[in-house]
Design a protein around this motif. Structure first.
Motif: not given
Length: 377
Positions: A307-328
Protein backbone atom coordinates in the motif's frame (compact mmCIF):
# COMPACT_ATOMS: atom_id res chain seq x y z
CA UNK A 1 -4.04 9.00 -31.42
CA UNK A 2 -7.45 8.04 -32.71
CA UNK A 3 -10.34 6.24 -31.09
CA UNK A 4 -11.18 4.10 -34.10
CA UNK A 5 -11.49 0.29 -33.78
CA UNK A 6 -8.09 -0.30 -35.38
CA UNK A 7 -6.34 1.74 -32.68
CA UNK A 8 -7.99 -0.35 -29.97
CA UNK A 9 -6.91 -3.48 -31.86
CA UNK A 10 -3.33 -2.20 -32.13
CA UNK A 11 -3.35 -1.41 -28.41
CA UNK A 12 -4.56 -4.90 -27.52
CA UNK A 13 -1.86 -6.52 -29.68
CA UNK A 14 0.90 -4.34 -28.28
CA UNK A 15 -0.33 -4.93 -24.72
CA UNK A 16 -0.43 -8.71 -25.19
CA UNK A 17 3.09 -8.62 -26.65
CA UNK A 18 4.50 -6.53 -23.80
CA UNK A 19 2.78 -8.71 -21.20
CA UNK A 20 4.26 -11.91 -22.66
CA UNK A 21 7.75 -10.41 -22.97
CA UNK A 22 7.77 -8.93 -19.47
CA UNK A 23 6.54 -12.16 -17.89
CA UNK A 24 8.96 -14.40 -19.78
CA UNK A 25 12.01 -12.38 -18.74
CA UNK A 26 10.97 -11.23 -15.24
CA UNK A 27 11.75 -7.77 -16.58
CA UNK A 28 11.65 -5.27 -13.74
CA UNK A 29 13.54 -1.96 -13.63
CA UNK A 30 13.84 -1.83 -9.85
CA UNK A 31 15.51 -5.25 -9.92
CA UNK A 32 18.12 -4.01 -12.39
CA UNK A 33 19.47 -1.58 -9.79
CA UNK A 34 18.50 -3.41 -6.59
CA UNK A 35 20.02 -6.75 -7.60
CA UNK A 36 23.28 -5.20 -8.74
CA UNK A 37 23.71 -3.31 -5.49
CA UNK A 38 22.71 -6.30 -3.37
CA UNK A 39 24.58 -9.19 -5.00
CA UNK A 40 26.25 -7.69 -8.10
CA UNK A 41 23.72 -9.44 -10.36
CA UNK A 42 23.66 -7.56 -13.69
CA UNK A 43 21.23 -9.81 -15.59
CA UNK A 44 18.30 -7.37 -15.60
CA UNK A 45 20.61 -4.38 -15.99
CA UNK A 46 21.95 -5.81 -19.24
CA UNK A 47 18.38 -6.13 -20.46
CA UNK A 48 17.66 -2.47 -19.68
CA UNK A 49 20.78 -1.39 -21.63
CA UNK A 50 19.80 -3.53 -24.64
CA UNK A 51 16.28 -2.07 -24.53
CA UNK A 52 17.72 1.45 -24.56
CA UNK A 53 20.08 0.60 -27.44
CA UNK A 54 17.31 -0.99 -29.51
CA UNK A 55 14.90 1.92 -29.08
CA UNK A 56 17.66 4.45 -29.79
CA UNK A 57 18.48 2.80 -33.11
CA UNK A 58 14.83 2.12 -33.88
CA UNK A 59 13.60 5.66 -33.29
CA UNK A 60 16.62 7.18 -35.03
CA UNK A 61 15.88 5.02 -38.05
CA UNK A 62 12.15 5.76 -38.27
CA UNK A 63 12.77 9.49 -37.83
CA UNK A 64 15.39 9.36 -40.57
CA UNK A 65 13.01 7.53 -42.91
CA UNK A 66 10.18 9.94 -42.11
CA UNK A 67 7.96 7.18 -40.70
CA UNK A 68 7.42 9.27 -37.56
CA UNK A 69 7.92 12.90 -36.63
CA UNK A 70 9.96 14.50 -33.87
CA UNK A 71 6.69 15.73 -32.31
CA UNK A 72 5.86 12.11 -31.44
CA UNK A 73 8.87 11.82 -29.12
CA UNK A 74 7.54 12.01 -25.55
CA UNK A 75 9.00 14.98 -23.71
CA UNK A 76 7.86 17.03 -20.72
CA UNK A 77 8.96 20.40 -19.31
CA UNK A 78 12.38 20.20 -17.70
CA UNK A 79 12.77 21.03 -14.02
CA UNK A 80 13.87 19.87 -10.61
CA UNK A 81 10.45 18.25 -10.43
CA UNK A 82 11.78 15.53 -12.76
CA UNK A 83 14.55 14.65 -10.32
CA UNK A 84 12.41 14.83 -7.17
CA UNK A 85 9.58 12.82 -8.73
CA UNK A 86 12.06 10.26 -10.02
CA UNK A 87 13.71 9.83 -6.61
CA UNK A 88 10.35 9.34 -4.91
CA UNK A 89 9.24 6.86 -7.58
CA UNK A 90 12.47 4.91 -7.05
CA UNK A 91 11.82 4.85 -3.31
CA UNK A 92 8.20 3.76 -3.83
CA UNK A 93 8.90 0.94 -6.25
CA UNK A 94 11.70 -0.47 -4.10
CA UNK A 95 9.40 -0.49 -1.06
CA UNK A 96 6.56 -2.03 -3.11
CA UNK A 97 8.89 -4.67 -4.55
CA UNK A 98 8.37 -3.88 -8.22
CA UNK A 99 8.27 -1.14 -10.83
CA UNK A 100 5.17 -0.09 -12.78
CA UNK A 101 5.66 -2.64 -15.58
CA UNK A 102 6.68 -5.35 -13.11
CA UNK A 103 3.52 -4.72 -11.12
CA UNK A 104 1.37 -5.33 -14.20
CA UNK A 105 2.94 -8.59 -15.33
CA UNK A 106 3.12 -9.98 -11.80
CA UNK A 107 -0.56 -9.12 -11.34
CA UNK A 108 -1.22 -11.28 -14.40
CA UNK A 109 0.73 -14.13 -12.78
CA UNK A 110 -1.60 -14.19 -9.78
CA UNK A 111 0.32 -12.17 -7.19
CA UNK A 112 -2.35 -10.57 -5.00
CA UNK A 113 0.39 -8.38 -3.49
CA UNK A 114 0.83 -6.63 -6.82
CA UNK A 115 -2.90 -6.20 -7.40
CA UNK A 116 -2.81 -4.24 -4.13
CA UNK A 117 0.23 -2.28 -5.36
CA UNK A 118 -1.60 -1.49 -8.60
CA UNK A 119 -4.76 -0.37 -6.81
CA UNK A 120 -2.67 1.77 -4.46
CA UNK A 121 -0.87 3.34 -7.42
CA UNK A 122 -4.19 4.33 -8.98
CA UNK A 123 -5.33 5.78 -5.65
CA UNK A 124 -2.04 7.70 -5.50
CA UNK A 125 -2.64 9.02 -9.02
CA UNK A 126 -6.07 10.27 -7.96
CA UNK A 127 -4.77 11.76 -4.72
CA UNK A 128 -2.33 13.82 -6.75
CA UNK A 129 -5.14 15.03 -9.02
CA UNK A 130 -6.86 16.60 -6.00
CA UNK A 131 -3.75 18.39 -4.77
CA UNK A 132 -2.62 19.52 -8.22
CA UNK A 133 -4.65 22.71 -8.38
CA UNK A 134 -3.65 24.98 -6.84
CA UNK A 135 -1.06 23.48 -4.48
CA UNK A 136 1.12 21.23 -6.66
CA UNK A 137 0.81 23.46 -9.71
CA UNK A 138 1.67 26.69 -7.89
CA UNK A 139 4.08 25.42 -5.21
CA UNK A 140 5.77 22.45 -6.87
CA UNK A 141 5.86 22.56 -10.66
CA UNK A 142 6.17 26.29 -11.31
CA UNK A 143 8.92 27.07 -8.75
CA UNK A 144 10.99 24.08 -9.92
CA UNK A 145 10.55 24.71 -13.64
CA UNK A 146 13.66 25.26 -15.77
CA UNK A 147 12.05 25.17 -19.22
CA UNK A 148 8.35 25.38 -19.97
CA UNK A 149 8.70 22.98 -22.90
CA UNK A 150 10.14 19.51 -23.30
CA UNK A 151 13.30 18.89 -25.27
CA UNK A 152 14.82 15.88 -27.03
CA UNK A 153 18.40 15.71 -28.24
CA UNK A 154 16.90 14.53 -31.53
CA UNK A 155 16.00 18.22 -31.96
CA UNK A 156 19.68 19.12 -32.31
CA UNK A 157 20.75 20.06 -35.82
CA UNK A 158 22.27 16.61 -36.39
CA UNK A 159 21.28 13.59 -38.49
CA UNK A 160 18.75 11.59 -36.47
CA UNK A 161 20.96 8.50 -36.45
CA UNK A 162 24.15 10.30 -35.40
CA UNK A 163 23.68 10.21 -31.62
CA UNK A 164 22.08 6.72 -31.54
CA UNK A 165 24.97 5.24 -33.53
CA UNK A 166 27.49 7.08 -31.35
CA UNK A 167 25.90 5.96 -28.06
CA UNK A 168 25.25 2.37 -29.14
CA UNK A 169 28.74 2.15 -30.65
CA UNK A 170 30.19 3.21 -27.30
CA UNK A 171 28.04 0.61 -25.51
CA UNK A 172 29.26 -2.12 -27.87
CA UNK A 173 32.88 -1.00 -27.42
CA UNK A 174 32.57 -1.24 -23.62
CA UNK A 175 30.92 -4.68 -23.89
CA UNK A 176 33.68 -6.00 -26.15
CA UNK A 177 36.35 -4.61 -23.81
CA UNK A 178 34.71 -6.47 -20.94
CA UNK A 179 33.75 -9.78 -22.58
CA UNK A 180 35.97 -9.91 -25.67
CA UNK A 181 34.75 -10.24 -29.25
CA UNK A 182 34.17 -13.98 -28.86
CA UNK A 183 32.22 -13.53 -25.64
CA UNK A 184 30.21 -10.67 -27.12
CA UNK A 185 28.99 -12.74 -30.07
CA UNK A 186 28.57 -15.83 -27.89
CA UNK A 187 26.05 -13.78 -25.91
CA UNK A 188 24.01 -13.29 -29.08
CA UNK A 189 24.01 -17.03 -29.71
CA UNK A 190 23.05 -17.87 -26.14
CA UNK A 191 20.15 -15.41 -26.16
CA UNK A 192 18.32 -17.52 -28.77
CA UNK A 193 18.71 -20.80 -26.87
CA UNK A 194 15.30 -20.51 -25.18
CA UNK A 195 13.54 -20.47 -28.54
CA UNK A 196 14.27 -24.12 -29.20
CA UNK A 197 11.14 -26.25 -29.07
CA UNK A 198 7.96 -24.49 -27.92
CA UNK A 199 9.16 -21.27 -26.25
CA UNK A 200 5.73 -20.47 -24.79
CA UNK A 201 5.91 -23.53 -22.55
CA UNK A 202 9.22 -22.42 -21.07
CA UNK A 203 9.26 -20.48 -17.82
CA UNK A 204 11.92 -17.97 -18.82
CA UNK A 205 13.44 -16.43 -21.94
CA UNK A 206 16.84 -14.82 -22.10
CA UNK A 207 16.37 -11.21 -21.01
CA UNK A 208 18.76 -9.93 -23.68
CA UNK A 209 16.57 -11.24 -26.49
CA UNK A 210 13.40 -10.10 -24.71
CA UNK A 211 14.82 -6.59 -24.31
CA UNK A 212 15.59 -6.39 -28.02
CA UNK A 213 12.09 -7.64 -28.92
CA UNK A 214 10.58 -5.15 -26.46
CA UNK A 215 12.54 -2.33 -28.09
CA UNK A 216 11.45 -3.37 -31.58
CA UNK A 217 7.83 -3.52 -30.41
CA UNK A 218 8.12 -0.07 -28.80
CA UNK A 219 9.52 1.28 -32.08
CA UNK A 220 6.62 -0.15 -34.09
CA UNK A 221 4.18 1.30 -31.55
CA UNK A 222 5.95 4.67 -31.84
CA UNK A 223 5.21 4.66 -35.58
CA UNK A 224 1.65 3.33 -35.41
CA UNK A 225 0.33 4.87 -32.18
CA UNK A 226 2.49 6.68 -29.65
CA UNK A 227 5.24 6.14 -27.12
CA UNK A 228 4.38 3.62 -24.41
CA UNK A 229 2.94 4.95 -21.15
CA UNK A 230 1.53 3.15 -18.12
CA UNK A 231 0.77 5.48 -15.21
CA UNK A 232 -0.98 8.11 -17.32
CA UNK A 233 -3.51 5.54 -18.56
CA UNK A 234 -3.80 4.15 -15.03
CA UNK A 235 -4.74 7.66 -13.86
CA UNK A 236 -7.48 7.78 -16.46
CA UNK A 237 -8.68 4.32 -15.42
CA UNK A 238 -9.04 5.76 -11.91
CA UNK A 239 -10.86 8.75 -13.40
CA UNK A 240 -13.32 6.43 -15.15
CA UNK A 241 -13.98 4.70 -11.80
CA UNK A 242 -14.68 8.09 -10.19
CA UNK A 243 -17.07 9.01 -13.00
CA UNK A 244 -19.02 5.79 -12.46
CA UNK A 245 -19.38 6.59 -8.76
CA UNK A 246 -19.82 10.37 -8.76
CA UNK A 247 -20.70 11.20 -12.36
CA UNK A 248 -18.77 12.68 -15.28
CA UNK A 249 -19.06 16.27 -14.09
CA UNK A 250 -17.17 15.39 -10.93
CA UNK A 251 -14.20 14.37 -13.09
CA UNK A 252 -14.49 17.36 -15.43
CA UNK A 253 -14.51 19.71 -12.44
CA UNK A 254 -11.07 18.45 -11.42
CA UNK A 255 -8.43 20.50 -13.25
CA UNK A 256 -5.88 17.71 -13.51
CA UNK A 257 -8.28 14.95 -14.58
CA UNK A 258 -9.91 17.35 -17.04
CA UNK A 259 -6.51 17.76 -18.68
CA UNK A 260 -5.95 14.00 -18.66
CA UNK A 261 -9.15 13.43 -20.62
CA UNK A 262 -8.49 16.27 -23.07
CA UNK A 263 -9.05 14.92 -26.56
CA UNK A 264 -11.27 12.08 -25.34
CA UNK A 265 -14.79 12.11 -26.85
CA UNK A 266 -16.19 11.01 -23.47
CA UNK A 267 -14.79 9.90 -20.13
CA UNK A 268 -13.93 6.30 -20.83
CA UNK A 269 -11.16 3.88 -21.71
CA UNK A 270 -9.06 4.74 -24.74
CA UNK A 271 -6.38 2.79 -26.65
CA UNK A 272 -3.64 3.45 -24.05
CA UNK A 273 -5.85 2.17 -21.23
CA UNK A 274 -6.63 -0.88 -23.38
CA UNK A 275 -2.89 -1.48 -23.82
CA UNK A 276 -2.31 -1.42 -20.05
CA UNK A 277 -5.16 -3.87 -19.41
CA UNK A 278 -3.87 -6.24 -22.10
CA UNK A 279 -0.37 -6.25 -20.57
CA UNK A 280 -1.97 -8.02 -17.61
CA UNK A 281 -3.88 -10.32 -19.97
CA UNK A 282 -0.71 -11.13 -21.92
CA UNK A 283 1.22 -11.94 -18.73
CA UNK A 284 -1.69 -14.11 -17.56
CA UNK A 285 -1.76 -16.10 -20.84
CA UNK A 286 2.01 -16.46 -20.80
CA UNK A 287 1.97 -17.73 -17.22
CA UNK A 288 -0.86 -20.16 -18.01
CA UNK A 289 1.01 -21.63 -21.01
CA UNK A 290 4.18 -22.19 -18.97
CA UNK A 291 2.37 -23.46 -15.87
CA UNK A 292 3.43 -20.49 -13.74
CA UNK A 293 0.02 -19.00 -12.94
CA UNK A 294 -0.99 -19.45 -9.33
CA UNK A 295 -2.91 -17.31 -6.88
CA UNK A 296 -0.26 -16.22 -4.42
CA UNK A 297 -1.57 -14.76 -1.19
CA UNK A 298 0.75 -12.31 0.56
CA UNK A 299 1.33 -12.24 4.29
CA UNK A 300 -0.33 -9.45 6.25
CA UNK A 301 3.15 -8.13 7.10
CA UNK A 302 3.64 -7.23 3.43
CA UNK A 303 0.56 -5.05 3.17
CA UNK A 304 2.21 -1.83 4.41
CA UNK A 305 4.87 -2.29 1.70
CA UNK A 306 2.27 -2.87 -1.01
CA UNK A 307 0.00 0.00 0.00
CA UNK A 308 2.68 2.51 1.01
CA UNK A 309 4.97 1.78 -1.92
CA UNK A 310 2.05 1.86 -4.37
CA UNK A 311 0.76 5.18 -3.05
CA UNK A 312 4.23 6.75 -3.33
CA UNK A 313 4.57 5.41 -6.89
CA UNK A 314 1.16 6.77 -7.86
CA UNK A 315 1.76 10.27 -6.51
CA UNK A 316 5.37 10.52 -7.71
CA UNK A 317 4.56 9.26 -11.21
CA UNK A 318 2.50 12.42 -11.62
CA UNK A 319 5.26 14.55 -10.04
CA UNK A 320 8.02 13.29 -12.33
CA UNK A 321 5.94 12.77 -14.55
CA UNK A 322 5.81 9.20 -15.84
CA UNK A 323 6.76 5.74 -14.66
CA UNK A 324 9.95 3.75 -15.20
CA UNK A 325 8.98 2.25 -18.57
CA UNK A 326 7.71 5.53 -20.05
CA UNK A 327 10.90 7.28 -19.01
CA UNK A 328 13.25 4.48 -20.09
CA UNK A 329 11.67 4.63 -23.53
CA UNK A 330 11.62 8.44 -23.29
CA UNK A 331 15.33 8.48 -22.41
CA UNK A 332 15.90 6.19 -25.40
CA UNK A 333 14.20 8.94 -27.41
CA UNK A 334 16.83 11.30 -25.97
CA UNK A 335 14.24 13.21 -23.93
CA UNK A 336 16.15 15.36 -21.43
CA UNK A 337 13.38 15.26 -18.83
CA UNK A 338 13.19 11.45 -19.02
CA UNK A 339 16.95 11.14 -18.59
CA UNK A 340 16.69 13.25 -15.41
CA UNK A 341 13.75 11.15 -14.14
CA UNK A 342 15.68 7.90 -14.68
CA UNK A 343 18.68 9.30 -12.79
CA UNK A 344 16.31 10.18 -9.95
CA UNK A 345 14.77 6.69 -9.95
CA UNK A 346 18.21 5.10 -9.68
CA UNK A 347 19.03 7.38 -6.75
CA UNK A 348 15.75 6.42 -5.06
CA UNK A 349 16.41 2.68 -5.47
CA UNK A 350 19.96 3.12 -4.16
CA UNK A 351 18.73 5.05 -1.10
CA UNK A 352 16.27 2.33 -0.07
CA UNK A 353 18.59 -0.53 -0.98
CA UNK A 354 21.63 0.83 0.82
CA UNK A 355 20.07 2.47 3.86
CA UNK A 356 16.65 0.91 4.50
CA UNK A 357 16.42 -2.73 3.46
CA UNK A 358 20.19 -3.27 3.31
CA UNK A 359 19.78 -6.47 1.29
CA UNK A 360 16.36 -6.13 -0.34
CA UNK A 361 16.98 -8.90 -2.88
CA UNK A 362 17.21 -11.45 -0.08
CA UNK A 363 14.25 -9.82 1.67
CA UNK A 364 12.00 -10.16 -1.35
CA UNK A 365 13.23 -13.68 -2.10
CA UNK A 366 12.17 -14.63 1.43
CA UNK A 367 8.81 -12.90 0.96
CA UNK A 368 8.25 -14.80 -2.30
CA UNK A 369 9.04 -18.10 -0.56
CA UNK A 370 6.59 -17.15 2.18
CA UNK A 371 3.89 -16.57 -0.45
CA UNK A 372 4.60 -19.94 -2.09
CA UNK A 373 4.38 -21.65 1.31
CA UNK A 374 1.05 -19.97 2.07
CA UNK A 375 -0.32 -20.99 -1.33
CA UNK A 376 0.70 -24.65 -0.90
CA UNK A 377 -0.63 -24.86 2.65
Amino acid sequence: MGFTPEFFLYAAIFGLTYGILLQKADFCFVASVRDFISVKDSRVGKGVLILVATVLLGWGTVLTLGLASIEQVWTTPIGWSNLIGGILFGVGMTIAGSCASGTLYRSGMGYIHFWIVLASMIVGNLLFSFIYNPWAEDYYFKPLLVTDQGYSLFQLNLPYLFLPLLIVGLMIFIAIRQFGIKGFFQGFKESFADFKGNPFKKEHWDIRLVAALFGITATVQFVMMSSISLTGPETRIGGVALSLIFGDQFVYNNVYLNQMFAGFPVIGLGPEETLVIFIIVGAFLSAILSGQFRIRKPKAARMPYAIGGGLIMGVSSRMAPGCNIANIVGASGLSVSSIIVIIGMVIGVVIVTAFVFKMPLLLFQKMDMDMEFEMES
